[in-house]
Scaffold this motif. Structure first.
Motif, mmCIF file in Angstrom:
data_model
loop_
_atom_site.group_PDB
_atom_site.id
_atom_site.type_symbol
_atom_site.label_atom_id
_atom_site.label_comp_id
_atom_site.label_asym_id
_atom_site.label_seq_id
_atom_site.Cartn_x
_atom_site.Cartn_y
_atom_site.Cartn_z
ATOM 1 N N VAL A 147 0.868 -1.462 0.057
ATOM 2 C CA VAL A 147 -0.079 0.003 -0.030
ATOM 3 C C VAL A 147 0.941 1.102 -0.072
ATOM 4 O O VAL A 147 1.466 1.524 0.804
ATOM 5 C CB VAL A 147 -1.040 0.012 1.229
ATOM 6 C CG1 VAL A 147 -1.734 1.338 1.222
ATOM 7 C CG2 VAL A 147 -1.847 -1.140 1.204
ATOM 8 N N THR A 148 0.766 1.962 -1.003
ATOM 9 C CA THR A 148 1.679 3.247 -1.163
ATOM 10 C C THR A 148 0.875 4.357 -0.615
ATOM 11 O O THR A 148 1.687 5.441 -0.190
ATOM 12 C CB THR A 148 2.082 3.415 -2.492
ATOM 13 O OG1 THR A 148 1.093 3.672 -3.478
ATOM 14 C CG2 THR A 148 2.760 2.460 -3.215
ATOM 15 N N SER A 149 -0.342 4.390 -0.464
ATOM 16 C CA SER A 149 -1.221 5.481 0.019
ATOM 17 C C SER A 149 -2.411 4.786 0.451
ATOM 18 O O SER A 149 -3.018 4.423 -0.361
ATOM 19 C CB SER A 149 -1.429 6.497 -1.076
ATOM 20 O OG SER A 149 -2.126 7.741 -0.328
ATOM 21 N N GLY A 150 -2.812 5.196 1.764
ATOM 22 C CA GLY A 150 -4.076 4.735 2.185
ATOM 23 C C GLY A 150 -4.850 5.906 2.815
ATOM 24 O O GLY A 150 -5.252 7.107 1.922
ATOM 25 N N VAL A 151 -4.966 6.100 4.252
ATOM 26 C CA VAL A 151 -5.577 7.343 4.825
ATOM 27 C C VAL A 151 -4.756 8.474 4.598
ATOM 28 O O VAL A 151 -3.505 8.449 4.613
ATOM 29 C CB VAL A 151 -5.765 6.821 6.208
ATOM 30 C CG1 VAL A 151 -6.253 8.114 6.701
ATOM 31 C CG2 VAL A 151 -6.649 5.768 6.482
ATOM 32 N N ARG A 152 -5.304 9.559 4.218
ATOM 33 C CA ARG A 152 -4.529 10.867 4.068
ATOM 34 C C ARG A 152 -5.231 12.011 4.788
ATOM 35 O O ARG A 152 -6.415 12.222 5.016
ATOM 36 C CB ARG A 152 -4.681 11.276 2.710
ATOM 37 C CG ARG A 152 -3.728 10.493 1.865
ATOM 38 C CD ARG A 152 -3.794 11.186 0.332
ATOM 39 N NE ARG A 152 -3.205 10.365 -0.611
ATOM 40 C CZ ARG A 152 -3.559 10.430 -2.050
ATOM 41 N NH1 ARG A 152 -4.261 11.604 -2.417
ATOM 42 N NH2 ARG A 152 -2.939 9.669 -3.051
ATOM 43 N N CYS A 153 -4.356 12.812 5.708
ATOM 44 C CA CYS A 153 -5.081 14.090 6.265
ATOM 45 C C CYS A 153 -5.205 15.054 5.163
ATOM 46 O O CYS A 153 -4.619 14.686 3.971
ATOM 47 C CB CYS A 153 -4.161 14.341 7.326
ATOM 48 S SG CYS A 153 -2.488 15.160 6.681
ATOM 49 N N ALA A 154 -6.005 16.062 5.201
ATOM 50 C CA ALA A 154 -6.125 16.998 4.180
ATOM 51 C C ALA A 154 -4.804 17.655 3.757
ATOM 52 O O ALA A 154 -4.773 17.990 2.857
ATOM 53 C CB ALA A 154 -7.101 18.208 4.851
ATOM 54 N N PHE A 155 -3.928 17.903 4.809
ATOM 55 C CA PHE A 155 -2.748 18.384 4.626
ATOM 56 C C PHE A 155 -1.872 17.589 3.490
ATOM 57 O O PHE A 155 -1.304 18.012 2.260
ATOM 58 C CB PHE A 155 -1.929 18.767 5.626
ATOM 59 C CG PHE A 155 -0.553 19.222 5.424
ATOM 60 C CD1 PHE A 155 -0.412 20.671 5.178
ATOM 61 C CD2 PHE A 155 0.681 18.612 5.538
ATOM 62 C CE1 PHE A 155 1.057 21.313 4.742
ATOM 63 C CE2 PHE A 155 1.749 19.016 5.174
ATOM 64 C CZ PHE A 155 2.191 20.417 4.960
ATOM 65 N N ASN A 176 -3.089 15.066 1.706
ATOM 66 C CA ASN A 176 -3.616 14.983 0.499
ATOM 67 C C ASN A 176 -3.616 15.998 -0.643
ATOM 68 O O ASN A 176 -3.370 15.982 -1.779
ATOM 69 C CB ASN A 176 -5.183 14.765 0.662
ATOM 70 C CG ASN A 176 -6.045 14.600 -0.428
ATOM 71 O OD1 ASN A 176 -5.939 13.269 -1.164
ATOM 72 N ND2 ASN A 176 -6.951 15.608 -1.008
ATOM 73 N N GLN A 177 -3.592 17.213 -0.126
ATOM 74 C CA GLN A 177 -3.283 18.621 -0.854
ATOM 75 C C GLN A 177 -1.930 18.668 -1.527
ATOM 76 O O GLN A 177 -1.674 18.772 -2.607
ATOM 77 C CB GLN A 177 -3.308 19.746 -0.180
ATOM 78 C CG GLN A 177 -3.187 21.092 -0.779
ATOM 79 C CD GLN A 177 -3.525 22.460 0.024
ATOM 80 O OE1 GLN A 177 -3.295 22.224 1.008
ATOM 81 N NE2 GLN A 177 -3.550 23.409 -0.639
ATOM 82 N N GLY A 178 -1.060 18.211 -0.650
ATOM 83 C CA GLY A 178 0.506 17.651 -0.954
ATOM 84 C C GLY A 178 0.604 16.674 -2.185
ATOM 85 O O GLY A 178 1.566 16.859 -2.879
ATOM 86 N N GLU A 179 -0.197 15.628 -2.160
ATOM 87 C CA GLU A 179 -0.222 14.714 -3.289
ATOM 88 C C GLU A 179 -1.014 15.001 -4.486
ATOM 89 O O GLU A 179 -0.927 14.314 -5.312
ATOM 90 C CB GLU A 179 -0.795 13.410 -2.645
ATOM 91 C CG GLU A 179 0.151 12.785 -1.570
ATOM 92 C CD GLU A 179 1.358 12.034 -2.095
ATOM 93 O OE1 GLU A 179 1.354 11.418 -3.132
ATOM 94 O OE2 GLU A 179 2.403 12.344 -1.486
ATOM 95 N N GLY A 180 -1.411 16.380 -4.546
ATOM 96 C CA GLY A 180 -2.434 16.731 -5.341
ATOM 97 C C GLY A 180 -3.660 15.947 -5.489
ATOM 98 O O GLY A 180 -4.353 15.992 -6.501
ATOM 99 N N GLY A 181 -4.283 15.544 -4.299
ATOM 100 C CA GLY A 181 -5.379 14.867 -4.428
ATOM 101 C C GLY A 181 -6.515 16.005 -4.325
ATOM 102 O O GLY A 181 -6.532 16.895 -3.964
ATOM 103 N N LYS A 182 -7.647 15.448 -4.792
ATOM 104 C CA LYS A 182 -8.954 16.275 -4.846
ATOM 105 C C LYS A 182 -9.373 16.505 -3.491
ATOM 106 O O LYS A 182 -9.234 15.520 -2.580
ATOM 107 C CB LYS A 182 -9.889 15.512 -5.769
ATOM 108 C CG LYS A 182 -9.595 15.718 -7.342
ATOM 109 C CD LYS A 182 -10.678 14.985 -8.120
ATOM 110 C CE LYS A 182 -9.971 14.942 -9.354
ATOM 111 N NZ LYS A 182 -11.266 14.295 -10.429
ATOM 112 N N LYS A 183 -10.261 17.531 -3.216
ATOM 113 C CA LYS A 183 -10.933 17.965 -1.836
ATOM 114 C C LYS A 183 -11.993 16.664 -1.555
ATOM 115 O O LYS A 183 -12.504 16.677 -0.383
ATOM 116 C CB LYS A 183 -11.467 19.071 -1.908
ATOM 117 C CG LYS A 183 -10.439 20.301 -1.899
ATOM 118 C CD LYS A 183 -11.035 21.710 -1.756
ATOM 119 C CE LYS A 183 -10.023 22.779 -1.914
ATOM 120 N NZ LYS A 183 -10.650 23.949 -1.681
ATOM 121 N N THR A 184 -12.212 15.975 -2.683
ATOM 122 C CA THR A 184 -13.282 14.932 -2.498
ATOM 123 C C THR A 184 -12.718 13.737 -2.477
ATOM 124 O O THR A 184 -13.482 12.596 -2.615
ATOM 125 C CB THR A 184 -14.285 14.937 -3.426
ATOM 126 O OG1 THR A 184 -13.780 14.906 -4.838
ATOM 127 C CG2 THR A 184 -15.295 16.217 -3.436
#
Length: 119
Positions: free
Chosen positions: A45-53, A55-63
């Motif tokens: 698993v390279t990414s599972g749970v993300r905090c908002a901070f 997630n933003q750093g990974e370029g993830g969407k707000k949803t």
């Protein structure tokens, strides 16, 4: 081996920034365990749970489903491994994104499904 299932631990799903966020969906982990049993080899698993901070750093969407612990990215090394894992993951997941080095799966019920996308 794992504290969530036979093959997966909470630590694997914890936010990679070190903030301590680790509330992962039981349904997600159980589905991944079934895939792991079919696959017969470890899955990273390279990414599972993300905090908002993070997630933003990974370029993830707000949803992003990662924010609710309802998504995981699984590492793949090559096209053969990717092809094999996509087949097994598709037996359990209706939502999947495929990239060169990972496969994203999520269980968000309010998003379109079945859905397959590429990065």
């Amino acid at each position: 081996m794992g504290d969530l299932t036979e093959h997966f631990s909470r630590e694997e799903f914890a936010c990679k920034c070190g903030c301590g966020a680790d509330k992962v969906s039981k349904e997600l982990v159980e589905k991944l365990e079934l895939v792991r049993l079919m696959y017969g080899k470890p899955m990273r698993v390279t990414s599972g749970v993300r905090c908002a901070f993070h997630n933003q750093g990974e370029g993830g969407k707000k949803t992003s489903a990662h924010l609710q612990g309802e998504a995981a990215d699984i590492a793949v090394k090559d096209c053969s491994e990717r092809d094999l894992l996509v087949g097994f993951l598709r037996t359990q997941f209706l939502r999947m994104g495929v990239a060169k080095s990972f496969i994203h799966v999520d269980i968000q019920k309010h998003k379109p499904a079945p859905c397959l996308w590429v990065y």
